[in-house]
Design a protein around this motif. Structure first.
Motif, PDB file in Angstrom:
ATOM      1  N   GLY A 138      25.966  34.660  40.312  1.00  0.00           N
ATOM      2  CA  GLY A 138      27.015  35.478  39.212  1.00  0.00           C
ATOM      3  C   GLY A 138      26.544  37.080  39.015  1.00  0.00           C
ATOM      4  O   GLY A 138      26.999  37.932  38.528  1.00  0.00           O
ATOM      5  N   ASN A 139      25.197  37.183  39.185  1.00  0.00           N
ATOM      6  CA  ASN A 139      24.175  38.361  38.634  1.00  0.00           C
ATOM      7  C   ASN A 139      24.702  39.335  39.496  1.00  0.00           C
ATOM      8  O   ASN A 139      23.786  40.207  39.183  1.00  0.00           O
ATOM      9  N   ASP A 140      24.689  38.992  40.198  1.00  0.00           N
ATOM     10  CA  ASP A 140      25.349  40.485  42.199  1.00  0.00           C
ATOM     11  C   ASP A 140      26.675  40.649  41.805  1.00  0.00           C
ATOM     12  O   ASP A 140      27.433  39.627  41.880  1.00  0.00           O
ATOM     13  N   GLN A 141      27.184  42.164  41.702  1.00  0.00           N
ATOM     14  CA  GLN A 141      28.311  42.233  41.435  1.00  0.00           C
ATOM     15  C   GLN A 141      28.867  43.439  41.780  1.00  0.00           C
ATOM     16  O   GLN A 141      27.802  44.306  42.000  1.00  0.00           O
ATOM     17  N   ILE A 142      30.161  43.461  42.125  1.00  0.00           N
ATOM     18  CA  ILE A 142      30.930  44.592  42.340  1.00  0.00           C
ATOM     19  C   ILE A 142      31.821  44.996  41.487  1.00  0.00           C
ATOM     20  O   ILE A 142      32.332  44.180  41.711  1.00  0.00           O
ATOM     21  N   ILE A 143      31.597  45.990  40.626  1.00  0.00           N
ATOM     22  CA  ILE A 143      31.919  46.753  39.697  1.00  0.00           C
ATOM     23  C   ILE A 143      32.857  48.117  40.055  1.00  0.00           C
ATOM     24  O   ILE A 143      32.248  48.677  40.257  1.00  0.00           O
ATOM     25  N   ALA A 144      34.517  47.979  39.098  1.00  0.00           N
ATOM     26  CA  ALA A 144      35.111  48.590  39.931  1.00  0.00           C
ATOM     27  C   ALA A 144      35.457  49.576  38.841  1.00  0.00           C
ATOM     28  O   ALA A 144      35.631  48.582  37.059  1.00  0.00           O
ATOM     29  N   ARG A 145      35.537  50.750  38.727  1.00  0.00           N
ATOM     30  CA  ARG A 145      36.338  50.931  37.671  1.00  0.00           C
ATOM     31  C   ARG A 145      38.107  50.653  37.189  1.00  0.00           C
ATOM     32  O   ARG A 145      38.634  50.116  38.042  1.00  0.00           O
ATOM     33  N   ASP A 146      38.412  51.124  36.221  1.00  0.00           N
ATOM     34  CA  ASP A 146      40.153  50.687  35.004  1.00  0.00           C
ATOM     35  C   ASP A 146      40.800  50.956  36.415  1.00  0.00           C
ATOM     36  O   ASP A 146      41.135  52.191  37.113  1.00  0.00           O
ATOM     37  N   GLY A 147      41.921  50.301  36.691  1.00  0.00           N
ATOM     38  CA  GLY A 147      42.703  50.263  37.559  1.00  0.00           C
ATOM     39  C   GLY A 147      42.554  49.772  39.069  1.00  0.00           C
ATOM     40  O   GLY A 147      43.384  49.385  39.849  1.00  0.00           O
ATOM     41  N   ILE A 148      41.655  49.671  38.696  1.00  0.00           N
ATOM     42  CA  ILE A 148      41.096  48.451  40.575  1.00  0.00           C
ATOM     43  C   ILE A 148      41.058  47.330  39.680  1.00  0.00           C
ATOM     44  O   ILE A 148      39.593  46.896  39.579  1.00  0.00           O
ATOM     45  N   THR A 149      41.619  46.057  40.237  1.00  0.00           N
ATOM     46  CA  THR A 149      41.957  44.827  39.733  1.00  0.00           C
ATOM     47  C   THR A 149      41.267  43.426  41.465  1.00  0.00           C
ATOM     48  O   THR A 149      41.241  42.502  41.055  1.00  0.00           O
ATOM     49  N   SER A 150      40.765  44.152  42.195  1.00  0.00           N
ATOM     50  CA  SER A 150      40.566  43.749  43.149  1.00  0.00           C
ATOM     51  C   SER A 150      40.381  44.373  44.767  1.00  0.00           C
ATOM     52  O   SER A 150      39.854  45.133  44.133  1.00  0.00           O
ATOM     53  N   VAL A 151      39.486  43.028  45.219  1.00  0.00           N
ATOM     54  CA  VAL A 151      38.708  43.456  46.268  1.00  0.00           C
ATOM     55  C   VAL A 151      39.556  44.425  47.683  1.00  0.00           C
ATOM     56  O   VAL A 151      39.239  45.024  48.181  1.00  0.00           O
ATOM     57  N   THR A 152      41.162  43.853  47.341  1.00  0.00           N
ATOM     58  CA  THR A 152      41.744  44.742  48.516  1.00  0.00           C
ATOM     59  C   THR A 152      42.020  46.003  47.812  1.00  0.00           C
ATOM     60  O   THR A 152      42.199  46.932  48.570  1.00  0.00           O
ATOM     61  N   ASP A 153      42.412  46.615  46.620  1.00  0.00           N
ATOM     62  CA  ASP A 153      42.589  47.306  45.859  1.00  0.00           C
ATOM     63  C   ASP A 153      41.292  48.785  46.266  1.00  0.00           C
ATOM     64  O   ASP A 153      41.624  49.685  46.073  1.00  0.00           O
ATOM     65  N   LEU A 154      40.167  47.943  46.508  1.00  0.00           N
ATOM     66  CA  LEU A 154      38.491  48.633  46.929  1.00  0.00           C
ATOM     67  C   LEU A 154      39.012  49.689  48.639  1.00  0.00           C
ATOM     68  O   LEU A 154      38.232  50.530  48.596  1.00  0.00           O
ATOM     69  N   LYS A 155      40.161  49.479  49.000  1.00  0.00           N
ATOM     70  CA  LYS A 155      40.338  49.673  50.401  1.00  0.00           C
ATOM     71  C   LYS A 155      40.543  51.559  50.163  1.00  0.00           C
ATOM     72  O   LYS A 155      41.115  52.125  49.082  1.00  0.00           O
TER      73      LYS A 155
END
Length: 322
Positions: free
Chosen positions: A111-128
């Motif tokens: 859990g201590n390695d993370q992909i952290i995103a801004r508000d409005g991005i809620t899933s890995v798919t949203d990173l596209k």
């Protein structure tokens, strides 16, 4: 936490240097040990401050690296004799021709390695299509590729901004990118951005990011006694931490540059392996199977050109002797 070395930058320095009289240099009498700010490796600071290296009869020159990448370079070039580093980074080093041996599993990242995103991005798919800051070739680049692959996306589907992990976390916190790949304690910096949250973490890949004590193969061959004492010290340190948790957290938090309260939040995200778990992992060839799995993924995603020979990557003699 933790980046692989580019093969073009690798240079290997042998331990058996030729002395002025033409003979081999004497076997080392101490171990130069490197580590950096990952919760699974900060117990080395406890060992230093509590005198546990001396208790176990091993002379250790402990060297802390602000940059994890620099610690990998130091081990690969012979500037240090041992280092704490991830499996994928070790495979990358071995793949470039460096002789390194894994003698201990410190922990697995849960859990201590993370992909952290801004508000409005809620899933890995949203990173596209989004900008993601990450230290290219690092373990969190590897984590990002694992997550994208599971979401049926590819690296080309996102915009990578390559920078050092601490700078990546700062850039994300300042709002310059949409997401960041980071490891603790840099996750604390990243999560200071209002509305940010992890969209994935190593908790979703609990067996794929193990962390190891890695030594130069020459050190394991020439001074197995010193390596054994170092391995013994690791488990005595974990026992000391278990019986003195508050003092230990003070020491590790100070080395990490965070508050004890912040450091406590990292504890679920790093799972330490016991003596028995180490013996089971080495004895069952679980580690070799995992290394093959990781190496194949690295080849498939372009982090490696080809899978290196890893038949002698793991040396079980030290955990067997515990």
């Amino acid at each position: 936490m933790r980046s692989r070395l580019l093969a073009a930058l690798m240079s290997v320095i042998g331990l058996l240097a030729v002395s002025a009289c033409g003979g081999p240099a004497p076997a080392p009498s101490k171990i130069k040990l490197g580590f950096s700010a990952w919760p699974g490796w900060l117990p080395w600071q406890v060992a230093e401050e509590r005198g546990l290296f001396k208790v176990n009869g091993v002379d250790v020159e402990l060297q802390y690296f602000d940059s994890y990448t620099d610690s990998l370079t130091a081990l690969s070039t012979g500037a240090i004799d041992a280092n704490s580093q991830t499996l994928n980074d070790t495979i990358a080093s071995v793949g470039s021709g460096v002789q390194q041996t894994i003698v201990l599993v410190n922990d697995t990242s849960t859990g201590n390695d993370q992909i952290i995103a801004r508000d409005g991005i809620t899933s890995v798919t949203d990173l596209k299509g989004k900008k993601i800051a990450v230290e290219k070739g690092t373990v969190d680049h590897y984590l990002l590729l694992l997550a994208l692959n599971r979401a049926k996306l590819h690296e080309g589907d996102v915009q990578l901004v390559s920078t050092l992990t601490d700078s990546a976390a700062a850039a994300f916190a300042a709002g310059h990118v949409d997401a960041v790949g980071a490891f603790a304690p840099h996750t604390t910096t990243a999560l200071s951005r209002p509305g940010s949250s992890p969209v994935t973490s190593s908790a979703e890949f609990p067996t794929l990011i193990p962390d190891h004590l890695v030594v130069r193969t020459e050190m394991a061959r020439l001074r197995p006694d010193l390596v054994q004492r170092l391995v013994n010290t690791w488990f005595e340190t974990l026992a000391w931490i278990e019986h003195n948790p508050d003092e230990a957290i003070e020491i590790m938090a100070r080395r990490a540059g965070v508050s004890p309260l912040a450091y406590r939040a990292y504890q679920p995200g790093t799972t330490f392996l016991t003596k028995q778990e180490n013996q089971d992992a080495f004895g069952s060839r679980t580690l070799h199977y995992r290394a093959v799995q990781v190496a194949d993924f690295m080849v498939d995603t372009g982090l490696l050109y080809q899978r290196p020979v890893m038949d002698e990557l793991f040396d079980d003699q030290f955990v067997k002797a515990l």
